[in-house]
Write a protein that holds these residues in place. Structure first.
Motif, short mmCIF file in Angstrom:
data_model
loop_
_atom_site.label_atom_id
_atom_site.label_comp_id
_atom_site.label_asym_id
_atom_site.label_seq_id
_atom_site.Cartn_x
_atom_site.Cartn_y
_atom_site.Cartn_z
N GLY A 188 66.40 47.22 43.46
CA GLY A 188 65.74 47.64 44.79
C GLY A 188 65.22 46.47 45.67
N ILE A 189 65.70 45.44 45.51
CA ILE A 189 65.18 44.09 46.24
C ILE A 189 65.96 43.75 47.31
CG2 ILE A 189 64.89 41.62 45.50
CD1 ILE A 189 63.42 42.24 43.12
N PRO A 190 65.28 43.38 48.47
CA PRO A 190 66.07 42.94 49.81
C PRO A 190 66.81 41.50 49.44
CG PRO A 190 63.95 42.89 50.26
CD PRO A 190 63.79 43.42 48.84
N PHE A 191 68.24 41.44 49.92
CA PHE A 191 68.86 40.10 49.65
C PHE A 191 69.55 39.72 50.73
CE2 PHE A 191 73.30 40.80 49.43
CZ PHE A 191 73.48 42.16 49.34
N VAL A 192 69.96 38.51 50.83
CA VAL A 192 70.98 37.80 51.66
C VAL A 192 71.61 36.72 51.25
CG1 VAL A 192 69.49 36.18 53.22
CG2 VAL A 192 71.46 37.55 54.23
N ILE A 193 73.06 36.67 51.69
CA ILE A 193 73.88 35.56 51.10
C ILE A 193 74.05 34.61 52.36
CG2 ILE A 193 75.71 34.96 49.78
CD1 ILE A 193 75.90 37.94 48.69
N LEU A 194 73.90 33.53 52.13
CA LEU A 194 74.21 32.45 53.00
C LEU A 194 75.28 31.33 52.67
CD1 LEU A 194 73.06 31.54 55.89
CD2 LEU A 194 71.09 30.43 54.43
N ARG A 195 76.24 31.26 53.31
CA ARG A 195 77.37 30.44 52.62
C ARG A 195 77.83 29.37 53.85
NH1 ARG A 195 78.51 30.17 46.99
NH2 ARG A 195 77.34 31.97 46.33
N ALA A 196 78.31 28.20 53.57
CA ALA A 196 78.86 27.25 54.23
C ALA A 196 80.16 27.00 53.87
CB ALA A 196 77.87 25.91 54.67
N ILE A 197 80.88 27.03 54.70
CA ILE A 197 82.50 26.73 54.36
C ILE A 197 82.73 25.24 53.88
CG2 ILE A 197 84.93 26.88 55.24
CD1 ILE A 197 83.39 29.74 54.96
N SER A 198 83.39 25.26 52.71
CA SER A 198 83.61 23.83 52.20
C SER A 198 85.21 23.60 52.14
CB SER A 198 83.33 23.72 50.66
OG SER A 198 83.77 24.69 50.12
N ASP A 199 86.08 24.68 52.35
CA ASP A 199 87.41 24.59 52.39
C ASP A 199 88.31 25.90 52.62
OD1 ASP A 199 86.36 25.39 49.19
OD2 ASP A 199 88.28 26.70 49.88
N LYS A 200 89.61 25.93 52.94
CA LYS A 200 90.25 27.13 53.51
C LYS A 200 90.58 28.09 52.42
CE LYS A 200 89.64 26.08 58.04
NZ LYS A 200 90.82 25.73 58.69
N ALA A 201 90.25 28.05 51.30
CA ALA A 201 90.64 28.64 50.18
C ALA A 201 92.33 29.12 50.20
CB ALA A 201 90.13 30.27 50.20
N ASP A 202 93.11 27.95 50.64
CA ASP A 202 94.39 28.08 50.55
C ASP A 202 94.94 26.71 49.61
OD1 ASP A 202 94.05 25.97 52.38
OD2 ASP A 202 94.83 27.31 53.88
#
Ligand code: ADE
Length: 233
Positions: A188-202
């Motif tokens: 029951g804890i508020p969260f957020v995820i913050l991500r920067a793109i390092s690649d195109k996952a391909d």
């Protein structure tokens, strides 16, 4: 009183934050070092959890149980699942789900964890708004809000990327976010995820990742500091 738990998987994802932390003390639990102090004046605990869902969930639960954090942030890098998200761009989670969880044999849709009432764990609206503003101030016009798709897999193949997009409709993929989201949800804890793109996952991911890892991770840490400042105001 707000106390922010901040989780990054790798050294490069937490080093900026640790450099900025004041009045730092450290404690080792279950093989991870937890750094407690203040970030932008806000009480905070930073931990490098290691790669993958289990490492992430262990550290998230320790932050809840042993440090009494009131909010959780997961910061780091990710592979893009969206043509408009280029290297260096930022993603703020609206929610997070697993792309590798499969109890289809018992009638559950792919990604659904039996016993959980949601397939994707929703981020906190206020933290999302703050994270978006913070991201926009660091890299204007290059932030999207949406779903994070997590799994115990470094995605570096077009066919796998397409399967993950079809299943999750995620904006980016990484290896910890949904596990931290699930832990936050259960506590029951508020969260957020913050991500920067390092690649195109391909098929270009293996080459791009080492080139852009540091710049993307540091950009994300920069945004996390701004988010801490906003939570302290
Ligand atoms: N983190 C950064 N890039 C990633 C990718 N392509 N797959 C999984 N996690 C990542």
């Amino acid at each position: 009183m707000t106390k922010l738990g901040i989780i990054g998987a790798m050294q490069v994802e937490v080093e900026i934050l640790l450099g900025r932390m004041e009045n730092k003390t450290e404690k080792n639990i279950a093989g991870s070092t937890f750094y407690e102090g203040t970030l932008e004046g806000l009480p905070a605990v930073v931990v490098q959890c290691g790669v993958g869902k289990v490492n992430a969930a262990i550290c998230a639960q320790i932050l809840c149980d042993c440090f009494g954090v009131t909010h959780l942030v997961n910061t780091g890098i990710a592979g893009s699942l969206c043509a408009e998200l280029d290297i260096g761009d930022l993603v703020v989670s609206r929610d997070a789900m697993y792309h590798d969880f499969d109890c289809n044999a018992f009638g559950y849709p792919s990604g659904k964890v039996p016993g959980m009432d949601v397939i994707a764990f929703p981020a906190d609206e206020t933290m999302m708004d703050y994270a978006f503003s913070a991201a926009e101030s660091v890299n204007p016009g290059h932030t999207k809000v949406g779903r994070i798709a997590s799994g115990d897999q470094f995605v570096a193949e077009k066919a796998l990327k397409e399967r993950i997009i079809a299943l999750t409709h995620g904006l980016c993929t990484e290896m910890e976010g949904a596990a931290i989201a699930q832990t936050a949800y259960r506590n029951g804890i508020p969260f957020v995820i913050l991500r920067a793109i390092s690649d195109k996952a391909d098929d270009s991911a293996e080459m791009d990742y080492p080139t852009f890892e540091r710049i993307a991770a540091h950009r994300c840490a920069e945004v996390t500091c701004k988010l801490a400042k906003m939570l302290n105001e």
